[in-house]
Design a protein around this motif. Structure first.
Motif, PDB file in Angstrom:
ATOM      1  N   LYS A  66       0.883  -1.339   0.067  1.00 44.35           N
ATOM      2  CA  LYS A  66      -0.098  -0.007  -0.069  1.00 44.35           C
ATOM      3  C   LYS A  66       1.031   1.237   0.099  1.00 44.35           C
ATOM      4  CE  LYS A  66      -3.589  -2.159   2.569  1.00 44.35           C
ATOM      5  NZ  LYS A  66      -4.344  -2.228   3.782  1.00 44.35           N
ATOM      6  N   ILE A  67       2.011   1.110   0.295  1.00 47.36           N
ATOM      7  CA  ILE A  67       3.081   2.499   0.312  1.00 47.36           C
ATOM      8  C   ILE A  67       3.299   2.683  -0.929  1.00 47.36           C
ATOM      9  CG2 ILE A  67       5.381   3.019   1.069  1.00 47.36           C
ATOM     10  CD1 ILE A  67       5.161   1.124   3.448  1.00 47.36           C
ATOM     11  N   GLU A  68       2.937   4.112  -1.256  1.00 47.13           N
ATOM     12  CA  GLU A  68       3.538   4.383  -2.719  1.00 47.13           C
ATOM     13  C   GLU A  68       4.481   5.715  -2.689  1.00 47.13           C
ATOM     14  OE1 GLU A  68       0.182   6.052  -4.830  1.00 47.13           O
ATOM     15  OE2 GLU A  68      -0.857   4.404  -4.609  1.00 47.13           O
ATOM     16  N   PRO A  69       5.851   5.440  -2.894  1.00 44.42           N
ATOM     17  CA  PRO A  69       7.001   6.448  -2.797  1.00 44.42           C
ATOM     18  C   PRO A  69       6.515   7.733  -3.244  1.00 44.42           C
ATOM     19  CG  PRO A  69       7.689   4.160  -3.812  1.00 44.42           C
ATOM     20  CD  PRO A  69       6.299   4.140  -3.926  1.00 44.42           C
ATOM     21  N   GLN A  70       6.789   8.798  -2.713  1.00 44.82           N
ATOM     22  CA  GLN A  70       6.536  10.164  -3.069  1.00 44.82           C
ATOM     23  C   GLN A  70       7.305  10.852  -4.382  1.00 44.82           C
ATOM     24  OE1 GLN A  70       3.577  11.673  -1.669  1.00 44.82           O
ATOM     25  NE2 GLN A  70       3.313   9.426  -1.124  1.00 44.82           N
ATOM     26  N   ASN A  71       8.507  10.066  -4.099  1.00 44.20           N
ATOM     27  CA  ASN A  71       9.671  10.944  -5.133  1.00 44.20           C
ATOM     28  C   ASN A  71      10.532   9.846  -5.204  1.00 44.20           C
ATOM     29  OD1 ASN A  71      11.131  12.339  -6.829  1.00 44.20           O
ATOM     30  ND2 ASN A  71      11.141  14.046  -5.626  1.00 44.20           N
ATOM     31  N   VAL A  72      10.815   9.024  -6.507  1.00 45.07           N
ATOM     32  CA  VAL A  72      11.827   7.832  -6.314  1.00 45.07           C
ATOM     33  C   VAL A  72      13.093   8.766  -7.162  1.00 45.07           C
ATOM     34  CG1 VAL A  72      10.066   6.277  -7.091  1.00 45.07           C
ATOM     35  CG2 VAL A  72      10.873   7.559  -8.789  1.00 45.07           C
ATOM     36  N   LEU A  73      12.884   9.821  -7.325  1.00 40.93           N
ATOM     37  CA  LEU A  73      14.228  10.615  -8.021  1.00 40.93           C
ATOM     38  C   LEU A  73      14.937  10.859  -6.754  1.00 40.93           C
ATOM     39  CD1 LEU A  73      12.561  13.185 -10.462  1.00 40.93           C
ATOM     40  CD2 LEU A  73      13.693  10.849 -10.762  1.00 40.93           C
ATOM     41  N   ARG A  74      14.657  10.774  -5.522  1.00 42.95           N
ATOM     42  CA  ARG A  74      15.504  10.924  -4.249  1.00 42.95           C
ATOM     43  C   ARG A  74      16.124   9.648  -3.713  1.00 42.95           C
ATOM     44  NH1 ARG A  74      15.029  15.596  -2.190  1.00 42.95           N
ATOM     45  NH2 ARG A  74      15.581  14.970   0.104  1.00 42.95           N
ATOM     46  N   SER A  75      15.884   8.665  -4.848  1.00 46.58           N
ATOM     47  CA  SER A  75      16.506   7.396  -3.977  1.00 46.58           C
ATOM     48  C   SER A  75      18.052   7.468  -4.004  1.00 46.58           C
ATOM     49  CB  SER A  75      16.340   6.149  -5.139  1.00 46.58           C
ATOM     50  OG  SER A  75      16.935   6.698  -6.559  1.00 46.58           O
ATOM     51  N   ASP A  76      18.807   8.244  -4.310  1.00 48.50           N
ATOM     52  CA  ASP A  76      20.231   8.254  -4.161  1.00 48.50           C
ATOM     53  C   ASP A  76      20.472   8.599  -2.476  1.00 48.50           C
ATOM     54  OD1 ASP A  76      21.078   7.846  -6.557  1.00 48.50           O
ATOM     55  OD2 ASP A  76      21.672   9.758  -7.131  1.00 48.50           O
ATOM     56  N   LEU A  77      19.495   8.930  -1.885  1.00 48.23           N
ATOM     57  CA  LEU A  77      19.666   9.426  -0.400  1.00 48.23           C
ATOM     58  C   LEU A  77      19.670   8.101   0.225  1.00 48.23           C
ATOM     59  CD1 LEU A  77      17.628  12.544  -0.192  1.00 48.23           C
ATOM     60  CD2 LEU A  77      19.938  12.345  -0.042  1.00 48.23           C
ATOM     61  N   ILE A  78      18.895   7.091  -0.285  1.00 47.64           N
ATOM     62  CA  ILE A  78      18.791   5.762   0.422  1.00 47.64           C
ATOM     63  C   ILE A  78      19.923   4.784  -0.026  1.00 47.64           C
ATOM     64  CG2 ILE A  78      17.264   3.777   0.571  1.00 47.64           C
ATOM     65  CD1 ILE A  78      16.536   5.766   2.277  1.00 47.64           C
ATOM     66  N   TYR A  79      20.088   4.668  -1.575  1.00 45.90           N
ATOM     67  CA  TYR A  79      21.008   4.063  -1.979  1.00 45.90           C
ATOM     68  C   TYR A  79      22.824   4.118  -1.971  1.00 45.90           C
ATOM     69  CZ  TYR A  79      16.850   2.348  -4.531  1.00 45.90           C
ATOM     70  OH  TYR A  79      15.543   1.804  -4.960  1.00 45.90           O
ATOM     71  N   VAL A  80      22.953   5.580  -1.777  1.00 45.86           N
ATOM     72  CA  VAL A  80      24.225   5.872  -1.973  1.00 45.86           C
ATOM     73  C   VAL A  80      24.339   6.861  -0.567  1.00 45.86           C
ATOM     74  CG1 VAL A  80      26.008   7.418  -2.882  1.00 45.86           C
ATOM     75  CG2 VAL A  80      24.179   6.046  -4.251  1.00 45.86           C
ATOM     76  N   SER A  81      23.698   8.010  -0.438  1.00 44.97           N
ATOM     77  CA  SER A  81      24.222   8.728   0.867  1.00 44.97           C
ATOM     78  C   SER A  81      24.080   8.109   2.281  1.00 44.97           C
ATOM     79  CB  SER A  81      23.396  10.054   0.807  1.00 44.97           C
ATOM     80  OG  SER A  81      23.450  10.669  -0.424  1.00 44.97           O
ATOM     81  N   GLU A  82      23.246   7.531   2.616  1.00 42.84           N
ATOM     82  CA  GLU A  82      22.799   7.037   3.916  1.00 42.84           C
ATOM     83  C   GLU A  82      23.931   5.911   4.052  1.00 42.84           C
ATOM     84  OE1 GLU A  82      21.586   6.614   7.831  1.00 42.84           O
ATOM     85  OE2 GLU A  82      21.936   8.213   6.311  1.00 42.84           O
ATOM     86  N   PRO A  83      24.126   4.785   3.090  1.00 44.36           N
ATOM     87  CA  PRO A  83      25.285   3.871   3.376  1.00 44.36           C
ATOM     88  C   PRO A  83      26.367   4.510   3.454  1.00 44.36           C
ATOM     89  CG  PRO A  83      23.775   3.216   1.656  1.00 44.36           C
ATOM     90  CD  PRO A  83      23.369   4.704   1.905  1.00 44.36           C
ATOM     91  N   ALA A  84      26.944   5.420   2.730  1.00 45.31           N
ATOM     92  CA  ALA A  84      28.145   6.283   2.914  1.00 45.31           C
ATOM     93  C   ALA A  84      28.367   6.780   4.285  1.00 45.31           C
ATOM     94  CB  ALA A  84      28.324   7.079   1.755  1.00 45.31           C
ATOM     95  N   ARG A  85      27.255   7.607   4.598  1.00 47.78           N
ATOM     96  CA  ARG A  85      27.453   8.239   6.041  1.00 47.78           C
ATOM     97  C   ARG A  85      27.508   7.010   7.127  1.00 47.78           C
ATOM     98  NH1 ARG A  85      24.659   9.219  10.550  1.00 47.78           N
ATOM     99  NH2 ARG A  85      22.951   7.763   9.932  1.00 47.78           N
TER     100      ARG A  85
END
Length: 313
Positions: A66-85
């Motif tokens: 039921k969860i619909e992503p609001q903005n998939v263009l911000r996926s780098d924050l999940i895929y790249v930025s947070e793992p790097a942090r």
């Protein structure tokens, strides 16, 4: 408070303190409106709904579906930025400065802006709650810089400068790139313009030192391409201020000293940032994207004059 009281050192200090509180309050209120729940830990300043996409992370239960992503263009924050942090934080807590990541391409240089003061705060803890506080710190520094620029360079009164300081961290660029390292060099834009103005006008002998610090902070805080644009803007501003301040005395000693101060400030700032710049430049030559660009590929072909109205807007 009477005029006699405000003319004393204590009175002047109290006035400055009140003005500082007003500026900080306006900046904090603006940021709290945007992501107040994240500051108190009720929400996380990350697009976690992307994890609910099919084949990404979360199991496809009826609730997750039921969860619909609001903005998939911000996926780098999940895929790249947070793992790097989290990797940088783990390395720092282990007593090491993250220089090589073994998880990317079987080992690769870790070129995340590890020297950024904002990202250093993010490495203080693995909890993602710190992301909102890092964002608030960046907004405060940007707002204070905008206030100083308005007061010292534009020479406006307190309230116009205060309103500008509240609005600058809320401009479209910061909102669009919230959470990315893209916007962090622009936080220092008003600061480096103030330093350039002081240096070009010969207002203080210590101004080149301030320009050195501002240049270094611009370069180490985030994306180097954006940092280059900030430095380009400061260079154009410096040329204009040199002309305005010394148009009639180019060959005089004061004008030459101001130009030398600008060159020294920018140059030393770049040298101080080299521990971050050099590994990035070396590694980018080995990337497949850079190889494609070198072969003539264009990821974003130029639009032409049709894009001019959007650019101006």
């Amino acid at each position: 408070m009477s005029d006699a009281q405000t003319s004393t050192p204590v009175g002047r200090f109290q006035r400055k303190l009140v003005k500082l509180v007003i500026i900080l309050t306006g900046v904090v209120v603006g940021q709290a409106i945007l992501y107040g729940p994240s500051l108190v830990g009720r929400k996380i300043l990350l697009p976690l709904d992307i994890l609910a996409q099919p084949g990404v992370y979360l199991p496809r239960t009826p609730e997750v579906a039921k969860i619909e992503p609001q903005n998939v263009l911000r996926s780098d924050l999940i895929y790249v930025s947070e793992p790097a942090r989290r990797f940088a934080a783990a390395e720092l807590h282990a007593g090491r400065l993250a220089m090589l990541t073994p998880f990317n391409f079987a080992g690769a240089p870790f070129i995340w802006p590890k020297f950024s003061p904002f990202l250093a705060l993010q490495c203080a803890t693995a909890s993602p709650v710190v992301l909102a506080w890092s964002q608030l710190l960046a907004a405060i520094i940007a707002g204070l810089g905008a206030y100083l620029f308005c007061r010292r360079v534009l020479v406006v009164s307190f309230w116009p400068a205060a309103i500008a300081s509240w609005c600058y961290p809320l401009t479209g660029f910061f909102v669009l790139w919230q959470g990315y390292t893209t916007c962090l060099p622009v936080v220092w834009l008003p600061w480096i313009l103030v330093a350039v103005d002081e240096t070009a006008s010969g207002g203080s002998a210590l101004a080149p030192i301030g320009l050195t610090a501002a240049t270094c902070l611009v370069l180490i805080s985030g994306q180097l391409d954006v940092a280059g644009q900030v430095l380009l803007a400061s260079g154009l501003f410096g040329l204009w201020r040199l002309y305005e301040a010394h148009a009639k005395q180019w060959i005089q000693r004061k004008a030459r000293k101001a130009a030398l101060g600008l060159a020294v400030g920018w140059g030393l700032g770049c040298l101080l940032a080299m521990p971050y710049i050099l590994p990035v430049l070396e590694y980018t030559h080995t990337g497949s994207r850079m190889a494609r660009r070198g072969a003539g590929a264009e990821e974003r072909p130029p639009v032409g004059l049709a894009a001019l109205p959007q650019t101006v807007l």
